[in-house]
Enzyme design. Structure first.
Site, PDB file in Angstrom:
ATOM      1  N   LYS A 228      12.023   2.566   5.814  1.00 45.05           N
ATOM      2  CA  LYS A 228      12.439   2.348   4.431  1.00 45.05           C
ATOM      3  C   LYS A 228      11.591   3.202   3.505  1.00 45.05           C
ATOM      4  O   LYS A 228      10.360   3.123   3.528  1.00 45.05           O
ATOM      5  CB  LYS A 228      12.293   0.881   4.013  1.00 45.05           C
ATOM      6  CG  LYS A 228      12.938   0.594   2.640  1.00 45.05           C
ATOM      7  CD  LYS A 228      12.501  -0.727   2.058  1.00 45.05           C
ATOM      8  CE  LYS A 228      11.208  -0.634   1.270  1.00 45.05           C
ATOM      9  NZ  LYS A 228      11.338   0.171   0.017  1.00 45.05           N
ATOM     10  N   GLY A 281       0.835   0.956   1.622  1.00 46.82           N
ATOM     11  CA  GLY A 281       1.080   0.450   0.280  1.00 46.82           C
ATOM     12  C   GLY A 281      -0.035  -0.468  -0.173  1.00 46.82           C
ATOM     13  O   GLY A 281      -1.194  -0.313   0.232  1.00 46.82           O
ATOM     14  N   SER A 282       0.309  -1.440  -0.984  1.00 42.89           N
ATOM     15  CA  SER A 282      -0.693  -2.306  -1.600  1.00 42.89           C
ATOM     16  C   SER A 282      -1.221  -3.354  -0.624  1.00 42.89           C
ATOM     17  O   SER A 282      -0.530  -3.757   0.319  1.00 42.89           O
ATOM     18  CB  SER A 282      -0.094  -3.013  -2.822  1.00 42.89           C
ATOM     19  OG  SER A 282       0.818  -4.023  -2.415  1.00 42.89           O
ATOM     20  N   THR A 283      -2.438  -3.809  -0.879  1.00 47.56           N
ATOM     21  CA  THR A 283      -3.038  -4.847  -0.048  1.00 47.56           C
ATOM     22  C   THR A 283      -2.263  -6.155  -0.165  1.00 47.56           C
ATOM     23  O   THR A 283      -2.111  -6.884   0.823  1.00 47.56           O
ATOM     24  CB  THR A 283      -4.508  -5.043  -0.443  1.00 47.56           C
ATOM     25  OG1 THR A 283      -5.209  -3.813  -0.232  1.00 47.56           O
ATOM     26  CG2 THR A 283      -5.166  -6.128   0.381  1.00 47.56           C
ATOM     27  N   GLY A 286       0.608  -5.869   2.056  1.00 44.69           N
ATOM     28  CA  GLY A 286       0.107  -5.873   3.430  1.00 44.69           C
ATOM     29  C   GLY A 286      -0.129  -7.284   3.935  1.00 44.69           C
ATOM     30  O   GLY A 286       0.174  -7.603   5.093  1.00 44.69           O
ATOM     31  N   GLU A 304      -1.919   0.622   6.238  1.00 43.58           N
ATOM     32  CA  GLU A 304      -2.790   1.543   5.499  1.00 43.58           C
ATOM     33  C   GLU A 304      -2.663   1.137   4.034  1.00 43.58           C
ATOM     34  O   GLU A 304      -1.629   1.356   3.411  1.00 43.58           O
ATOM     35  CB  GLU A 304      -2.355   2.995   5.734  1.00 43.58           C
ATOM     36  CG  GLU A 304      -3.430   4.003   5.368  1.00 43.58           C
ATOM     37  CD  GLU A 304      -3.366   4.413   3.917  1.00 43.58           C
ATOM     38  OE1 GLU A 304      -4.163   3.862   3.119  1.00 43.58           O
ATOM     39  OE2 GLU A 304      -2.539   5.264   3.585  1.00 43.58           O
ATOM     40  N   CYS A 338      -4.593   6.537  -2.396  1.00 45.45           N
ATOM     41  CA  CYS A 338      -5.405   5.373  -2.044  1.00 45.45           C
ATOM     42  C   CYS A 338      -6.873   5.729  -1.826  1.00 45.45           C
ATOM     43  O   CYS A 338      -7.740   4.866  -1.940  1.00 45.45           O
ATOM     44  CB  CYS A 338      -4.824   4.697  -0.806  1.00 45.45           C
ATOM     45  SG  CYS A 338      -4.452   5.848   0.535  1.00 45.45           S
ATOM     46  N   GLU A 437      -8.095  -1.249  -7.900  1.00 42.64           N
ATOM     47  CA  GLU A 437      -7.491   0.067  -7.706  1.00 42.64           C
ATOM     48  C   GLU A 437      -6.589   0.404  -8.890  1.00 42.64           C
ATOM     49  O   GLU A 437      -5.643  -0.323  -9.186  1.00 42.64           O
ATOM     50  CB  GLU A 437      -6.679   0.083  -6.408  1.00 42.64           C
ATOM     51  CG  GLU A 437      -6.168   1.441  -6.022  1.00 42.64           C
ATOM     52  CD  GLU A 437      -5.479   1.437  -4.666  1.00 42.64           C
ATOM     53  OE1 GLU A 437      -5.700   2.378  -3.903  1.00 42.64           O
ATOM     54  OE2 GLU A 437      -4.731   0.482  -4.383  1.00 42.64           O
TER      55      GLU A 437
END
Length: 540
Positions: A228, A281-283, A286, A304, A338, A437
């Site tokens: 995606k 992407g974002s934590t 995740g 990641e 990142c 971030e």
């Protein structure tokens, strides 16, 4: 990725128009299986920087560009103007189901998963050749979609994608098992087998490169893929799938869904027939993906995620080089990476000198049209990201940090999401701009007095993706990089990542590694096989 720039960009003048080509709407059936595909999707003809680019707008399933089953489309915005560039098909859960079914059938047929690995390598190299032959076209599409400068994308993103394909093309026939004659009466060996159907979800900041980073090791090891793209930046992945068609990959090996995370992404994460999931992407997302894995089929997961990376300047550093690399540490993709060097720690003995030189360097950054050869920084990728960055800048002001440079949006006659390169000083560890971030052209600079102190501050974060040290003392360089809790550390450089070296993070920056030989572990299962060479059966 390489830090060399390949030539100058094309004309700075850019006009973009969209027209949809006519296509016959019909149902297609692949009679070799039970796969039924939706209506054939139209294409879009875009005028990008004075050149015509034809881009497929459908979902890519079973080797065809098809319409979504709902018939829904979603807009793709030009970040340099804030206006709609094109609309593409929006995939939802039912489209994910179809793509996964196709990927599963293709995998189970075995003609790809257990094909000659050298053939898989040849196809990856063929795809690299097609990218190389269409460098200007794919670079232009990437710039129009993301706001990247032509200069950066043509030097980093596309060459990095080509290099990654060639690297894993070379690995395809070198993923080997082990043998053992050390067990009396037995012979044992291991096989490295493909995992199966791999779900992959990529971010908006490096859409082409992340597409290639994900599919290359998966395909080299014989897996099939349902990937995606990010809803904000689907165009280069769509074009890359057209190149995949041209390269001759079998149908069903790569399947691409353009869609939103809450629908298509969620469907992939929770799918019971996806064996492996890779996410960048974002934590926050995740965490949700790990939860989805635990609540579905315990699919293997690699993540990641984000970073808040420290960049340390010791008093013996070559300041001219440290300034240049530190500027690149935030100017690469305009801070939208990142591993950006957003926390700069400078020894008190050289703080004033560094700050003066660094401010001068950051002032020289030209912000403007991504296709202008003099532009260093284009627009931020989206209105959402633009607003988020400005929110962090306001937070830094409210919490008492000093704006030494920038700190505001830039209004352009044609619109777009432009922000000044921004430097904060007088920063305290508890400030949001030091903890969270930002993902934009914003750095926070702090003083330190000794090595132990700066290591403590550098590691005082939930993240652990990257870090850098600038010093002429290589004993110190080794000592400090060993002490830093980060997956990638640089000495006297910043933001240099290569496809042959593992990339990933400590702590909340993720699980597993991408790139290098390490990525192959993500996409293989190790099977142990014992052959009895004379061991008698045990008696109860």
């Amino acid at each position: 990725m390489l830090r060399t720039y390949l030539g100058r960009a094309a004309s700075a003048t850019r006009h973009q128009t969209t027209s949809f080509a006519q296509s016959t709407i019909k149902i297609r059936r692949d009679f070799s299986s039970s796969r039924v595909l939706a209506a054939v999707a139209p294409r879009a003809d875009l005028n990008i920087n004075g050149k015509k680019c034809s881009i497929p707008t459908g979902l890519f399933i079973n080797g065809e560009f098809v319409a979504s089953q709902s018939g829904s489309t979603m807009p793709v915005e030009d970040p340099s103007t804030g206006k709609e560039l094109v609309r593409v098909q929006e995939g939802r859960s039912e489209d994910v189901d179809l793509a996964v079914k196709v990927a599963r059938e293709t995998f189970e047929e075995g003609s790809w998963s257990f094909s000659d690995p050298a053939h898989r390598g040849q196809l990856l190299n063929r795809l690299a050749n097609i990218l190389e032959a269409n460098l200007e076209e794919i670079t232009s599409i990437e710039c129009a979609d993301t706001g990247k400068t032509f200069r950066q994308a043509s030097a980093l993103d596309v060459p990095g994608s080509i290099g990654t394909l060639r690297y894993y093309g070379g690995w395809a026939d070198k993923v080997l098992g082990l043998t053992s004659f050390n067990i009396p009466g037995a012979f044992a060996y291991t096989r490295r087998e493909p995992v199966g159907v791999c779900g992959q979800i990529i971010p908006w900041n490096f859409p082409l490169l992340m597409f290639i980073w994900k599919i290359a090791p998966a395909l080299a090891t014989g897996n099939t893929v349902v990937i995606k793209s990010a809803e904000a930046t689907p165009l280069s992945a769509l074009k890359a799938c057209e190149y995949i068609q041209q390269a001759g990959f079998p149908k069903g090996v790569v399947n691409l869904i353009s869609g939103y995370g809450k629908t298509a992404g969620n469907a992939i994460a929770n799918h019971m027939d996806v064996d492996k999931l890779a996410f960048t992407g974002s934590t926050t997302t995740g965490r949700a993906i790990l939860k989805a894995s635990s609540e579905s089929n315990l699919k293997k997961v690699t993540l990641e995620l984000g970073g808040k990376s420290p960049n340390i300047i010791f008093p013996d550093a070559d300041l001219e080089k440290a300034v240049e690399w530190s500027a690149w540490g935030i100017n690469m993709n305009f801070g939208q990476t990142c591993h950006a060097g957003t926390r700069i720690y400078v020894h008190e003995d050289v703080y004033d000198k560094f700050l003066e030189a660094y401010t001068k360097r950051m002032k020289s950054i030209q912000v403007g049209d991504p296709f202008d050869s003099t532009t260093d920084q284009g627009p931020q990728n989206s209105k959402m990201q633009y607003d988020k960055i400005l929110g962090y800048i306001e937070s830094g002001k409210q919490e008492g940090a000093t704006v030494s440079l920038g700190g505001s949006a830039i209004e352009k006659p044609g619109g777009g999401y432009y922000i000044e390169p921004t430097i904060f000083t007088d920063c305290k560890p508890e400030m949001k701009i030091m903890r969270e971030e930002i993902f934009g052209p914003v750095v926070a600079i702090s003083k330190f007095s000794d090595e132990a102190e700066v290591i403590k501050h550098a590691n005082d974060t939930h993240y652990g993706l990257a870090a850098a040290v600038h010093t002429k003392d290589y004993e110190r360089a080794v000592r400090v990089t060993n002490a830093l809790k980060a997956g990638t550390t640089w000495v006297n450089m910043y933001n240099f990542v290569h496809w042959s070296i593992p990339f990933g993070g400590y702590k909340e920056s993720g699980l597993g590694r991408e790139c290098g030989e390490a990525a192959l572990e993500n996409y293989t299962e190790t099977k142990a096989v014992y052959l009895n060479m004379g061991i008698p059966a045990p008696r109860g």
